[in-house]
Write a protein that holds these residues in place. Structure first.
Motif, short mmCIF file in Angstrom:
data_model
loop_
_atom_site.label_atom_id
_atom_site.label_comp_id
_atom_site.label_asym_id
_atom_site.label_seq_id
_atom_site.Cartn_x
_atom_site.Cartn_y
_atom_site.Cartn_z
N PHE A 703 42.79 29.62 37.85
CA PHE A 703 42.44 30.42 38.78
C PHE A 703 43.64 31.26 38.50
O PHE A 703 43.39 32.87 38.62
CB PHE A 703 43.88 29.91 40.09
N GLY A 704 44.33 31.60 37.34
CA GLY A 704 45.42 32.41 37.05
C GLY A 704 43.87 32.94 35.64
O GLY A 704 44.07 34.80 36.13
N SER A 705 43.46 32.65 35.44
CA SER A 705 42.13 33.20 34.86
C SER A 705 41.14 34.55 36.05
O SER A 705 41.03 35.11 35.15
CB SER A 705 41.12 32.01 33.91
N ILE A 706 41.08 34.24 36.98
CA ILE A 706 40.30 34.38 38.36
C ILE A 706 41.51 35.65 38.51
O ILE A 706 41.30 37.00 38.65
CB ILE A 706 39.99 33.70 39.27
N PHE A 707 42.25 35.78 38.83
CA PHE A 707 43.72 36.21 38.69
C PHE A 707 43.89 37.74 37.57
O PHE A 707 43.59 38.63 37.52
CB PHE A 707 45.11 35.84 39.17
N HIS A 708 44.21 37.16 36.34
CA HIS A 708 43.85 37.62 35.26
C HIS A 708 42.69 38.81 35.06
O HIS A 708 42.49 40.07 35.37
CB HIS A 708 44.11 37.08 33.95
#
Length: 954
Positions: A703-708
Motif C-alpha cells: 500500500f505504501g509502495s503504491i502511494f510512494h
C-alpha cells in the motif's frame, strides 16, 4: 496351547491323509487358510495334494450362477430405477449418499433372507401387524409395533410423510433392481447369498466339487450361511469346528457367547480336538496420553520381546507376535516404530490408497478445477492450487525445473490467476492445467494424466524402489479412474464434478494396496477382523478405548432400529457380540497380552479404557498389571541468545566499512539494531529473510509502495520547477492523471511488472481507490503551501559516515520527497502506518533500546537530514513526516520535540545536528565494536511478529 488351526490340521492329516486333496476348508478370511496350510505342510513328510481353502463369501460366489456386480455401476442402476418409480426430480448428487446406504440395507436384507415385501410394507393400522407378521416371534412383533406406533396417519408430521412416501417405493425399487441384475446375470454379495439359499430351499442340487467341506472358526452366521451349513450337513458333506472352548465364552451373560449354544447344537464337529497344554497368561494394560505415543511404546515392547540381533530370530519365531491396530490411522506410525532389527514384518491390513501421493494429487486436481476462472477465451488457474500441485512430489521429480520456474514467477510477479498458456512449454504441465467442465471430461483428463505420469516414471533414470512404489500407487489410481470413466460413458445420468469427486474418493478409499512379502513370515500387524481363526503367543492391542474397541458408531441405515430388530437384521447389539467374541478368542491362547489405550479426554474422546478390561478385571477376576505412561515435560527458562563478534563475523561486518562496497546500512537496519541487535545480525549481517509469498490483497507495505510510486510519478513532471496552485489544480481536475499514476505504481509494486500498465480490478480497485483519495488530499494540502520548488522524489543517497573511532560506515537510503520554500529545504518521509510518532522527548529517546514506543520515524528522518547536509553542504533543513492516515484531519508534517510539557517544532535540523550526530555515531560504533556481542532484546513485545522467533526460541 496349540493353535486351533494346528489342531484341525493334525486331526485331518491323521484321519484323512490320502483324501485331503479332494477336501475344501472354509475360513472366515483368507489369512486363516494360509496359516492352516502352513501348519499342515510342517506335519507332512512326503508329497501330498493340498486341500483347497477359501472364504465363505468365495464359496457362495463359486456356487452361484451370478457374477459380482460393480459397486459404482450398481449405484447408477439404482438411481435410474429410483427415478423411474418415484417420479421425483432428485439429482444424482443428492441421491448418491443415501443410495449407498440403501445398497447396504438391501445387502443385509438378502444375507438375512428377510421378506423384503413384508419389511417395506406400509402399515396403516397397528392391528395389521398381528396378521401380517404372524410368522415372527412376540418380541419381534413388539419391536415392529413400537416403530409403527409413531407413524399413525392421524398425527403424521411432514418428515413422517416424507419417510412413508419413500418407504412405500422401496420394495418396488428392490424388486426391480433384482429383476434387472438377474437378467444380466449379475448380483451384489447379499443377492448372491440369497440366490444360493433359495436354490437350496427349492432342493436344487449345488455344483459341489469336494468330498468334504470343513467350516472352521466361524461365529455369527447370517441365515443364508446357516442354510448353506445345514445343506452340506444334511448331505453328509460337512464338518464344523468352532473356537468356543474358552472359559469366558461359557458365561451366558457374556455378549461374546450369544451365538455359541445355537451353533454348537446345530453344527457338531466330527472329531474331538485335544489340547492338553495348560495356559499361563499374563495381561498388561498401559495408558498413554497420545495416539502416536502408543505406536512408539510398541517399539519398546518389541525390543523387550526380541532383545537380540535379527539373526537370532527365525520368521516362525516372529510370527508368534501380533500387533492389533484397533485404530487403522495408527498404521503408518506403527510401521515407523517397528525396530530395524525386526526386518520381517507382514501387514495384513494393506496400505490405504487414499493416503498415497497419487490420491492426494487427485484431490488437488479437483480443488484446482473448482477454482478455475474464465476470462473471455482465457482459462485462469488460482495460484494457491497451482503452487500446491507444482510442489507435489511427482511434479518435483518429473518436471522440477519447469515447476520451480513457474512457481518462482508466480511469487516474483504476484500472480493471483495464472493463464493456461504459461504451462504450454512442458507436456506434463500442459496436460495437468486443463479446464474440465463435466465429469466425463474430468474422467478422461485423469485417465490421460495418470497414463502420462506412469510413462514418465517408467523412463526416469532413478528407477529405484521408491519409484516402483510410486508406480504401484499410480497404477491403482489409474485403474480406479479408468473403471469409473467406463461407467460414465455407459450411463446417461447427469452428475456434477463434486459428486464425481465423491465417487472417486469412495472408490479409492475402498482400495488397499497389499504389501509385498511373504505373508507367513515375520511380525504380524493386523486389524481385529484379520485375526479370525488365528492364535498368537504374544498379542499387543493398541487403542483399547471404549468407543474404539468396540466401535461406537454403527453403519448408517435407512431401516430404523426397531424394524431391524423386529425382522432379525443386525443391530448395534449384534456388532457388540461379534467384537466381544473376537476379543476373548484372540487372547485365549496367548501367553502374553499387552494392551494400550489413549488416556486423553478431549472432544468426543473419553479417555476411558474398553469395557472388556473391566469385565476381565472385575467379573472374571483376571489379574491385570496396570500402569500409566507419562511424558516428562518441563518448561525450562529460555536462555538468552547472543552472538559474539568472532573473526568470521567481523569479516562479514567488514564490507559495511569498506569504501566502494555494495554493503551499506539503511535507516530501517539501524532501527532494527536498536530494537534487537540479534535480529539485526540475522537479517542484515547474515542476510536471512522471510520467503516471499503471493499477496492476494494489497498488504500494508505494498500500500505504501503504491502511494510512494504514484506521488513520484505525479511530481516528476514538476521536478526542479516551482509548483504553483494552478499546477496542482490541473492535476486535481484530471482524475485520469491520478488514476494512471496509481495504476502504474500498482503494476510496478504489486504485479512487479517493469513494462506496461495494468489497471486494478475487484478488491484491488477498492484499495487503489483509497490510495487515490489520499493522494488527492495530499495535493490539496500541498496547494496551501504553494508556491514551492519540488526538488526530488525517491531521492537515493549513498554516503560514508565517519566515526570518532576512525572507522567510516557505508550508509544508504531513499528520501521520499525533497522540496524547498523560502530557503528552507524540507525532507519528508511518507508513513502509511498508524503507529509512527512525530513527537520525541529528546535525542536520547531516539536511540534508547529500552524505550517501548521509540520514535523510529523521527530517527530515520533525522538520519536523512544529517546525510543530506553532508552531501549538499550546510543548509537549512526541516525534517518532516507525512502521516497518510491523518491527511484528512491534520496537514501538519512537522516534528516536535517535547522534553516536558511544551512541544517545540523542529524548524531547523541544525538545532539538533550536533547532539544527533554524536548519538548516531555512538550507535554505529557499538554495532562494529568487536567487544560487544549481538544480544537478544529483553522486551518480549518486540518479538510478537518477529520471523526469527523460531531461531532464538523467544
Amino acid at each position: 496351547m496349540k493353535p486351533l488351526l494346528q489342531q484341525i490340521a493334525s486331526v485331518y492329516l491323521r484321519e484323512h491323509e490320502q483324501e485331503l486333496g479332494n477336501m475344501l476348508f472354509v475360513f472366515p478370511n483368507r489369512r486363516a487358510g494360509l496359516f492352516f496350510l502352513n501348519y499342515l505342510s510342517k506335519m507332512i513328510d512326503r508329497p501330498l495334494f493340498a486341500p483347497e481353502t477359501m472364504t465363505v463369501n468365495e464359496l457362495f460366489a463359486r456356487l452361484s450362477n451370478l457374477q459380482t456386480a460393480d459397486r459404482i455401476s450398481l449405484l447408477f442402476r439404482l438411481y435410474a430405477i429410483y427415478q423411474s418409480l418415484s417420479k421425483k426430480e432428485e439429482t444424482f448428487d443428492k441421491f448418491a449418499y443415501w443410495g449407498e446406504m440403501l445398497l447396504n440395507d438391501f445387502d443385509d436384507v438378502d444375507k438375512y433372507l428377510t421378506d423384503a415385501k413384508q419389511l417395506f410394507t406400509n402399515v396403516t393400522e397397528l392391528k395389521q401387524i398381528d396378521s401380517l407378521f404372524d410368522y415372527l416371534s412376540e418380541n419381534q412383533i413388539e419391536a415392529i409395533r413400537r416403530f409403527w406406533s409413531s407413524f399413525v396417519p392421524t398425527s403424521e408430521s411432514a418428515k413422517q410423510k416424507d419417510f412413508r412416501a419413500t418407504w412405500e417405493i422401496l420394495y418396488p425399487v428392490y424388486e426391480k433392481l433384482h429383476t434387472e441384475l438377474l437378467a444380466s446375470g449379475e448380483g451384489y454379495e447379499g443377492m448372491i447369498f440369497r440366490e444360493v439359499a433359495e436354490r437350496m430351499q427349492r432342493r436344487e442340487e449345488l455344483p459341489v466339487e469336494w468330498s468334504r467341506i470343513i467350516f472352521v472358526g466361524f461365529n455369527a452366521l447370517t441365515p443364508a450361511e446357516e442354510k448353506l451349513f445345514t445343506y452340506f450337513r444334511n448331505n453328509g458333506l460337512a464338518d464344523f469346528y468352532w473356537d468356543y472352548d474358552i472359559e469366558e465364552l461359557e458365561d451366558s451373560t457374556n455378549r461374546g457367547s450369544d451365538f455359541r449354544q445355537a451353533n454348537l447344537e446345530q453344527f457338531k464337529p466330527r472329531y474331538e480336538l485335544a489340547d492338553e497344554e495348560t495356559r499361563e497368561r499374563t495381561i498388561e494394560l498401559t495408558g498413554i496420553p497420545s495416539a502416536v505415543g502408543q505406536a512408539k511404546y510398541v517399539h519398546q515392547l518389541l525390543r523387550e520381546l526380541y532383545p537380540g540381533n535379527k539373526e537370532e530370530y527365525s520368521s516362525e519365531e516372529l510370527m508368534k507376535t501380533a500387533v492389533i491396530l484397533s485404530d487403522e490411522n495408527l498404521l503408518l506410525p506403527m510401521l515407523h516404530s517397528v525396530p530395524q532389527e525386526l526386518d520381517k514384518v507382514n501387514v495384513t491390513m494393506g496400505y490405504p490408497l487414499s493416503i498415497t501421493p497419487a490420491s492426494t494429487l487427485i484431490d488437488n486436481l479437483f480443488a484446482l478445477q473448482r477454482a478455475i476462472r474464465q476470462k473471455g477465451t482465457q482459462t485462469l488457474f488460482y495460484y494457491r492450487n497451482v503452487q500446491i500441485i507444482l510442489q507435489h512430489p511427482y511434479l518435483l521429480q518429473l518436471a522440477g525445473r519447469e515447476a520451480k520456474a513457474i512457481s518462482d514467477s508466480i511469487t516474483q510477479y504476484n500472480k493471483i490467476y495464472i493463464p493456461a498458456e504459461e504451462f504450454a512449454d512442458n507436456e506434463l504441465l500442459a496436460a495437468l492445467f486443463v479446464s474440465n467442465e463435466s465429469p466425463r471430461q474430468m474422467a478422461a483428463y485423469l485417465t490421460k494424466l495418470f497414463r502420462l505420469l506412469l510413462q514418465r516414471l517408467q523412463t526416469t533414470e532413478e528407477n529405484t524402489p521408491p519409484v516402483h512404489l510410486e508406480q504401484e500407487f499410480l497404477y491403482h489410481c489409474y485403474t480406479a479412474v479408468n473403471r469409473i470413466e467406463g461407467l460414465l460413458q455407459n450411463t446417461e445420468i447427469e452428475l456434477t464434478n463434486e459428486t464425481f469427486a465423491r465417487l472417486m474418493k469412495q472408490l479409492i478409499s475402498a482400495v488397499s494396496i497389499p504389501f509385498e512379502g511373504e505373508p507367513l513370515a515375520g511380525l504380524q500387524i493386523m486389524g481385529l477382523l484379520e485375526t479370525r481363526g488365528l492364535d498368537f503367543e504374544n498379542v499387543i492391542i493398541t487403542s483399547l478405548n471404549e468407543g474404539v474397541f468396540p466401535q461406537k458408531q454403527s453403519a448408517p441405515s435407512f431401516i430404523p432400529y426397531h424394524l431391524r430388530k423386529g425382522f432379525g437384521l443386525p443391530t448395534g447389539e449384534h456388532q457388540d457380540a461379534i467384537f466381544a467374541y473376537h476379543f476373548y478368542r484372540l487372547i485365549h491362547r496367548a501367553k502374553k497380552v499387552i494392551c494400550t489405550y489413549d488416556t486423553r479426554s478431549e472432544g468426543l474422546q473419553s479417555g476411558e479404557v474398553s469395557r472388556y478390561i473391566h469385565q476381565l478385571k472385575y467379573h472374571y477376576r483376571q489379574p491385570i498389571a496396570e500402569k500409566i505412561a507419562s511424558f516428562d515435560i518441563s518448561f525450562s527458562k529460555p536462555e538468552t541468545v547472543e552472538i559474539a563478534k568472532s573473526e568470521a563475523i567481523r569479516q562479514k561486518l567488514a564490507p559495511f566499512l569498506t569504501e566502494g562496497s555494495r554493503r551499506a546500512l539503511s535507516a530501517s537496519a539501524i532501527n532494527t539494531y536498536l530494537d534487537c541487535p540479534l535480529k539485526f545480525y540475522l537479517s542484515t549481517v547474515e542476510g536471512l529473510q522471510e520467503s516471499d509469498d503471493v499477496e492476494e490483497t494489497i498488504a500494508a507495505s505494498t500500500f505504501g509502495s503504491i502511494f510512494h510510486g504514484a506521488m513520484e510519478e505525479l511530481y516528476n513532471t514538476m521536478k526542479g520547477r516551482m509548483v504553483t496552485a494552478e499546477a496542482i489544480d490541473s492535476v486535481l481536475k484530471s482524475p485520469t492523471a491520478i488514476n494512471d499514476a496509481v495504476a502504474l505504481a500498482f503494476t510496478r509494486s504489486f504485479l512487479k511488472k517493469e513494462e506496461g500498465i495494468v489497471y486494478p480490478e475487484g478488491q484491488h480497485l477498492l484499495t487503489t481507490g483509497i490510495i487515490q483519495k489520499y493522494i488527492e488530499q495530499l495535493l490539496r494540502n500541498d496547494k496551501k503551501l504553494t508556491p514551492f520548488e519540488y526538488v526530488a522524489s525517491e531521492y537515493r543517497f549513498d554516503e560514508r559516515f565517519a566515526l570518532p573511532s576512525g572507522k567510516s560506515v557505508n550508509l544508504k537510503g531513499f528520501i521520499d520527497r525533497i522540496d524547498r520554500k523560502e530557503g528552507v529545504t524540507r525532507i519528508l518521509d511518507y508513513k502509511t502506518g498508524s503507529h509512527d510518532l512525530t513527537v520525541f522527548s529528546g535525542i536520547a529517546q531516539l536511540f534508547d533500546k529500552e524505550e517501548k514506543k521509540r520514535p523510529k520515524a523521527v530517527m530515520q528522518t533525522f538520519m536523512y537530514a544529517l546525510l543530506y547536509q553532508q552531501q549538499q553542504g550546510n543548509c537549512t533543513v526541516e525534517p518532516g513526516i507525512v502521516i497518510i492516515r491523518s491527511l484528512f484531519k491534520d496537514a501538519d508534517t512537522k516534528l516536535y520535540c517535547k522534553p516536558e510539557r511544551q512541544a517545540t517544532p523542529v524548524d531547523d535540523f541544525n538545532d539538533y545536528k550536533e547532539e544527533f550526530s554524536a548519538a548516531f555515531a555512538q550507535c554505529l560504533d557499538e554495532i562494529f565494536d568487536p567487544a560487544l556481542p549481538f544480544t537478544q532484546t529483553q522486551d518480549s513485545d518486540k518479538c510478537k511478529y518477529c520471523p526469527f522467533t523460531v531461531i532464538c526460541k523467544r
